[in-house]
Design an enzyme around this catalytic site. Structure first.
Site, PDB file in Angstrom:
ATOM      1  N   TYR A 114      -7.472   6.422   2.346  1.00 45.85           N
ATOM      2  CA  TYR A 114      -6.321   7.051   2.150  1.00 45.85           C
ATOM      3  C   TYR A 114      -5.299   6.446   1.111  1.00 45.85           C
ATOM      4  O   TYR A 114      -4.410   6.857   0.323  1.00 45.85           O
ATOM      5  CB  TYR A 114      -5.281   7.640   3.242  1.00 45.85           C
ATOM      6  CG  TYR A 114      -4.405   6.762   3.865  1.00 45.85           C
ATOM      7  CD1 TYR A 114      -3.078   6.433   3.374  1.00 45.85           C
ATOM      8  CD2 TYR A 114      -4.909   5.819   4.826  1.00 45.85           C
ATOM      9  CE1 TYR A 114      -2.120   5.641   3.722  1.00 45.85           C
ATOM     10  CE2 TYR A 114      -3.641   4.892   5.372  1.00 45.85           C
ATOM     11  CZ  TYR A 114      -2.635   4.880   4.884  1.00 45.85           C
ATOM     12  OH  TYR A 114      -1.653   3.889   5.423  1.00 45.85           O
ATOM     13  N   LEU A 124       6.355   7.574   1.348  1.00 40.07           N
ATOM     14  CA  LEU A 124       6.274   7.626   2.987  1.00 40.07           C
ATOM     15  C   LEU A 124       5.168   7.447   3.628  1.00 40.07           C
ATOM     16  O   LEU A 124       4.246   8.460   3.452  1.00 40.07           O
ATOM     17  CB  LEU A 124       7.058   8.908   3.441  1.00 40.07           C
ATOM     18  CG  LEU A 124       7.342   9.505   4.766  1.00 40.07           C
ATOM     19  CD1 LEU A 124       8.104   8.370   5.474  1.00 40.07           C
ATOM     20  CD2 LEU A 124       7.761  10.782   4.822  1.00 40.07           C
ATOM     21  N   ASP A 125       5.049   6.359   4.545  1.00 40.20           N
ATOM     22  CA  ASP A 125       3.833   6.185   4.873  1.00 40.20           C
ATOM     23  C   ASP A 125       4.188   5.747   6.319  1.00 40.20           C
ATOM     24  O   ASP A 125       3.677   4.652   6.892  1.00 40.20           O
ATOM     25  CB  ASP A 125       2.947   5.442   4.321  1.00 40.20           C
ATOM     26  CG  ASP A 125       1.499   5.022   4.975  1.00 40.20           C
ATOM     27  OD1 ASP A 125       0.829   5.875   5.600  1.00 40.20           O
ATOM     28  OD2 ASP A 125       0.832   3.987   4.579  1.00 40.20           O
ATOM     29  N   ALA A 126       4.937   6.414   7.009  1.00 40.27           N
ATOM     30  CA  ALA A 126       5.409   5.979   8.354  1.00 40.27           C
ATOM     31  C   ALA A 126       4.881   6.745   9.508  1.00 40.27           C
ATOM     32  O   ALA A 126       4.857   8.063   9.365  1.00 40.27           O
ATOM     33  CB  ALA A 126       6.978   5.999   8.152  1.00 40.27           C
TER      34      ALA A 126
END
Length: 248
Positions: free
Chosen positions: A52, A135-137
């Site tokens: 990803y 945003l990868d939280a």
């Protein structure tokens, strides 16, 4: 190698000889939900190894190969900030233990990580400051809800430079998934051009990485250089609004 319990996560650091179908020597960070949150190739720590992350970087570069500034919410072991170390990068990470482990076991050396809630830290930045906001939280419950609402998306829009884009990596399904449909619908209320791309999964019903892009500037990739990414049309969903209960 290490197991740490923080106020936010149960975190494990370990090594493996197989990752995403590739043989080698990898060091990984994992939370209690068993999903790999970050990994490095011990032979080339700057190389992106998770599928990803490769797809996300490909989308950023196809859309704007000369972008200069990036705000990342969610640090993991620092793969994305390290990969773009030649650009102006700011990182928000709520869990200090994650950052400490990234420095101790993954060699993260840049001093561009602020500890705190990503939404609050982004709000403190000047308007128009970033070409991309990523945003990868994740928590054990998935993407934090207050980072997927209409109010957050409007905040992100204010912080983007003209033509900039908000990019979200979430786990979901391209069909019959209420949350991914809601995220797509909510993004469309804020951004003139909203797209969603799916990475492959073994079965149609399996959850997989879904990457959303929202921007006021229309850009059609047209399938070029997309690799395994497939653009999907999501059904209409509900609008995600802030919880009226104040966050602690």
């Amino acid at each position: 190698m290490a197991e740490v319990t923080s106020p936010y996560n149960e975190i494990a650091v370990y090594e493996t000889a197989q990752l995403d179908g590739e043989a080698g020597r990898f060091r990984c960070m994992r939370f209690a939900d068993e999903d790999v949150q970050g990994a490095i190739d011990l032979r080339d720590s700057r190389r992106l190894v998770l599928g990803y992350q490769k797809a996300l970087a490909r989308l950023l570069e196809l859309r704007d190969p000369s972008f200069g500034s990036l705000f990342v919410i969610g640090h993991g072991c620092g793969s994305i900030p390290r990969y773009y170390s030649g650009k102006a990068v700011k990182v928000a990470e709520i869990d200090a233990a994650v950052v400490e482990l990234s420095r101790r076991y993954f060699g993260y050396a840049d001093h561009n990580v602020a500890i705190g809630d990503g939404r609050a830290l982004l709000e403190a930045e000047p308007d128009g400051a970033f070409d991309y906001i990523v945003l990868d939280a994740f928590t054990s419950k998935g993407t934090p809800a207050h980072l997927t609402t209409e109010a957050f998306f409007r905040l992100a829009s204010d912080k983007l430079s003209p033509g900039g884009a908000l990019v979200l990596n979430v786990m979901g399904r391209p069909r019959d998934d209420g949350l991914t449909e809601a995220i797509g619908t909510t993004l469309r209320r804020v951004f003139a051009d909203t797209r969603c791309y799916s990475l492959p999964a073994k079965r149609n019903r399996d959850r997989r990485n879904m990457i959303f892009i929202g921007s006021d500037a229309e850009f059609e990739l047209g399938g070029r250089g997309m690799g395994e990414l497939v653009e999907v049309e999501l059904a209409e969903g509900y609008v995600l609004l802030d919880d009226p209960t104040p966050r602690a």
